[in-house]
Design a protein around this motif. Sequence first.
Motif, PDB file in Angstrom:
ATOM      1  N   GLN A 185      28.539 -13.537 -18.022  1.00 38.73           N
ATOM      2  CA  GLN A 185      27.270 -12.955 -18.035  1.00 38.73           C
ATOM      3  C   GLN A 185      26.375 -12.675 -16.768  1.00 38.73           C
ATOM      4  O   GLN A 185      25.997 -11.921 -16.211  1.00 38.73           O
ATOM      5  CB  GLN A 185      26.127 -13.409 -19.003  1.00 38.73           C
ATOM      6  N   TYR A 186      26.900 -14.012 -16.028  1.00 40.65           N
ATOM      7  CA  TYR A 186      26.195 -14.017 -14.612  1.00 40.65           C
ATOM      8  C   TYR A 186      26.954 -12.817 -13.756  1.00 40.65           C
ATOM      9  O   TYR A 186      26.174 -12.390 -12.788  1.00 40.65           O
ATOM     10  CB  TYR A 186      26.619 -15.426 -14.123  1.00 40.65           C
ATOM     11  N   TYR A 187      28.182 -12.592 -13.853  1.00 41.69           N
ATOM     12  CA  TYR A 187      28.823 -11.644 -13.144  1.00 41.69           C
ATOM     13  C   TYR A 187      28.174 -10.159 -13.369  1.00 41.69           C
ATOM     14  O   TYR A 187      28.052  -9.497 -12.653  1.00 41.69           O
ATOM     15  CB  TYR A 187      30.132 -11.652 -13.115  1.00 41.69           C
ATOM     16  N   VAL A 188      28.051 -10.066 -14.781  1.00 41.61           N
ATOM     17  CA  VAL A 188      27.532  -8.811 -15.034  1.00 41.61           C
ATOM     18  C   VAL A 188      26.077  -8.606 -14.490  1.00 41.61           C
ATOM     19  O   VAL A 188      25.812  -7.327 -13.999  1.00 41.61           O
ATOM     20  CB  VAL A 188      27.569  -8.637 -16.603  1.00 41.61           C
ATOM     21  N   ARG A 189      25.427  -9.701 -14.438  1.00 39.28           N
ATOM     22  CA  ARG A 189      23.912  -9.437 -14.113  1.00 39.28           C
ATOM     23  C   ARG A 189      24.086  -8.863 -12.648  1.00 39.28           C
ATOM     24  O   ARG A 189      23.190  -8.266 -12.110  1.00 39.28           O
ATOM     25  CB  ARG A 189      23.098 -10.644 -14.416  1.00 39.28           C
ATOM     26  N   LEU A 190      24.956  -9.621 -11.743  1.00 41.04           N
ATOM     27  CA  LEU A 190      24.970  -9.296 -10.408  1.00 41.04           C
ATOM     28  C   LEU A 190      25.234  -7.930 -10.279  1.00 41.04           C
ATOM     29  O   LEU A 190      24.727  -7.171  -9.427  1.00 41.04           O
ATOM     30  CB  LEU A 190      26.154 -10.158  -9.770  1.00 41.04           C
ATOM     31  N   ILE A 191      25.928  -7.226 -11.071  1.00 35.81           N
ATOM     32  CA  ILE A 191      26.471  -5.745 -11.189  1.00 35.81           C
ATOM     33  C   ILE A 191      25.022  -5.059 -11.397  1.00 35.81           C
ATOM     34  O   ILE A 191      24.546  -4.124 -10.541  1.00 35.81           O
ATOM     35  CB  ILE A 191      27.226  -5.495 -11.885  1.00 35.81           C
ATOM     36  N   GLN A 192      24.403  -5.653 -12.481  1.00 37.66           N
ATOM     37  CA  GLN A 192      23.266  -4.581 -12.731  1.00 37.66           C
ATOM     38  C   GLN A 192      22.110  -4.894 -11.894  1.00 37.66           C
ATOM     39  O   GLN A 192      21.424  -3.923 -11.720  1.00 37.66           O
ATOM     40  CB  GLN A 192      22.557  -5.122 -14.247  1.00 37.66           C
ATOM     41  N   GLU A 193      21.922  -6.157 -11.198  1.00 40.27           N
ATOM     42  CA  GLU A 193      20.821  -6.229 -10.109  1.00 40.27           C
ATOM     43  C   GLU A 193      20.849  -5.285  -8.960  1.00 40.27           C
ATOM     44  O   GLU A 193      20.177  -4.947  -8.234  1.00 40.27           O
ATOM     45  CB  GLU A 193      20.888  -7.744  -9.895  1.00 40.27           C
ATOM     46  N   GLU A 194      22.473  -5.367  -8.569  1.00 39.57           N
ATOM     47  CA  GLU A 194      22.690  -4.566  -7.445  1.00 39.57           C
ATOM     48  C   GLU A 194      22.543  -2.957  -7.783  1.00 39.57           C
ATOM     49  O   GLU A 194      21.877  -2.297  -6.890  1.00 39.57           O
ATOM     50  CB  GLU A 194      24.191  -4.824  -7.131  1.00 39.57           C
ATOM     51  N   PRO A 202      17.242   1.420 -13.927  1.00 38.21           N
ATOM     52  CA  PRO A 202      15.519   1.072 -14.179  1.00 38.21           C
ATOM     53  C   PRO A 202      15.190  -0.276 -13.738  1.00 38.21           C
ATOM     54  O   PRO A 202      15.922  -1.156 -13.801  1.00 38.21           O
ATOM     55  CB  PRO A 202      15.500   1.302 -15.795  1.00 38.21           C
ATOM     56  N   ASN A 203      14.105  -0.137 -12.948  1.00 38.74           N
ATOM     57  CA  ASN A 203      13.829  -1.621 -12.441  1.00 38.74           C
ATOM     58  C   ASN A 203      12.714  -2.424 -13.173  1.00 38.74           C
ATOM     59  O   ASN A 203      11.855  -2.959 -12.485  1.00 38.74           O
ATOM     60  CB  ASN A 203      13.318  -1.148 -10.738  1.00 38.74           C
ATOM     61  N   TYR A 204      12.961  -2.524 -14.521  1.00 35.98           N
ATOM     62  CA  TYR A 204      12.013  -3.379 -15.165  1.00 35.98           C
ATOM     63  C   TYR A 204      12.822  -4.740 -15.351  1.00 35.98           C
ATOM     64  O   TYR A 204      13.709  -4.784 -15.539  1.00 35.98           O
ATOM     65  CB  TYR A 204      11.333  -2.759 -16.564  1.00 35.98           C
ATOM     66  N   PRO A 205      11.849  -5.917 -15.314  1.00 39.52           N
ATOM     67  CA  PRO A 205      12.466  -7.111 -15.801  1.00 39.52           C
ATOM     68  C   PRO A 205      13.220  -7.110 -16.954  1.00 39.52           C
ATOM     69  O   PRO A 205      12.732  -6.316 -18.078  1.00 39.52           O
ATOM     70  CB  PRO A 205      11.216  -8.203 -15.756  1.00 39.52           C
ATOM     71  N   GLY A 206      14.278  -7.656 -17.141  1.00 37.91           N
ATOM     72  CA  GLY A 206      15.014  -7.764 -18.372  1.00 37.91           C
ATOM     73  C   GLY A 206      15.933  -6.675 -18.354  1.00 37.91           C
ATOM     74  O   GLY A 206      16.928  -6.852 -19.392  1.00 37.91           O
ATOM     75  N   TRP A 207      16.084  -5.601 -17.564  1.00 40.22           N
ATOM     76  CA  TRP A 207      17.152  -4.716 -17.727  1.00 40.22           C
ATOM     77  C   TRP A 207      18.519  -5.216 -17.406  1.00 40.22           C
ATOM     78  O   TRP A 207      19.596  -5.216 -18.167  1.00 40.22           O
ATOM     79  CB  TRP A 207      16.746  -3.599 -16.811  1.00 40.22           C
ATOM     80  N   ALA A 208      18.381  -6.105 -16.437  1.00 44.09           N
ATOM     81  CA  ALA A 208      19.551  -6.889 -15.927  1.00 44.09           C
ATOM     82  C   ALA A 208      19.937  -8.186 -16.976  1.00 44.09           C
ATOM     83  O   ALA A 208      19.448  -9.113 -16.664  1.00 44.09           O
ATOM     84  CB  ALA A 208      19.612  -7.148 -14.533  1.00 44.09           C
TER      85      ALA A 208
END
Length: 249
Positions: A185-194, A202-208
Motif C-alpha cells: 500500500q505504501y508503494y501504491v500511495r507513492l504513485i497516487q501522491e505523485e 484530484p487533490n483532496y486528502p484521502g484520495w491517495a
Amino acid sequence: MAWRVANSLLTLRDQFNAKFPGRNKASDGTIGDPSHQGTDSDHNPWYGGIVTAIDITHDPAHGVDIDRITDELQASRDPRIKYVIANGLIMDTRPQFNPWQWVRYTGDNPHTSHFHLSVVASPLCDDPRPWNLPILGGASTQPPTRPPTKPRFPLPEGHYFGLITGPNESHGGAPESMGGIPNEQYYVRLIQEELQRLGFAPNYPGWADGIFEQPTADAVSAWQRAYRPNSTSRWGEVWWDDWADLIRP
Ligand SMILES: [Zn+2]
C-alpha cells in the motif's frame, strides 16, 4: 561445524539495533537456513568458518529504509563491501561486474523485505570499525549526496502496479496475506501522491489511499498520454519503466 559471523557485520547489526531499537527483525538473518545449504550463498560459513553475509529487515515505519541504506552503502565506497542486494537491484564491487553500479538483480528473491550485504572474503571482513553511514549518524561532516530517496521499483520481473482486482501479477495494495509484497500500500500511495502532485488526480486528502482502483488507473493513463505517449507499457498500469519516469530511476 563451528561458525561465526564476520565482525564487520556484527558491528553493522549492533549499529542498527542501537539506532533503531524498535525495528522489525522478521527478515533479519546471518547463517543460512536449510534452503541456503548446498548453495554457494555467503550465508553459509565458508571463509574459514565465517559467515560473510547479513540480511537486515526493511522497516520504513521505524526508519529502516533499505533504499536509503543501500544508497548510503554505495556512497560509502567501504572496502569491506562485496555486494549489496535490495528491491530488485544488485550492486557488486568486483571488477568483473560493473563495480559500484546498481543493475537489475535476476535471482529468485527480489529482496523487498530486507537488504542483503556480503562482505569480502579477506581479513577485512573482520574489521570491526563502525560503518560510516549518515542514517546511522556517521559522516556528520559529509551531507548525504541527495535528498531522501524514493524507492526503486520493488516488484519482480513481469509484475506491475495495477488494479487490485487484476491478476496475481497486478499489485494494487493487497496485504501480504493476500499475495501482496511487503509495504504494497505504501508503494501504491507513492504513485497516487505523485499523480496528485503532477495534477493528474484530484487533490483532496484521502484520495491517495494506497489502493489501486479504477480512478488510479485513469490517472495513470492520463499521465502516460501526457508524458509517455510512445510507451510500450499498458495504459493504466505502472511497470518498471513507468516507475522509473514517475517515481525514480
Ligand atoms: Zn541474504
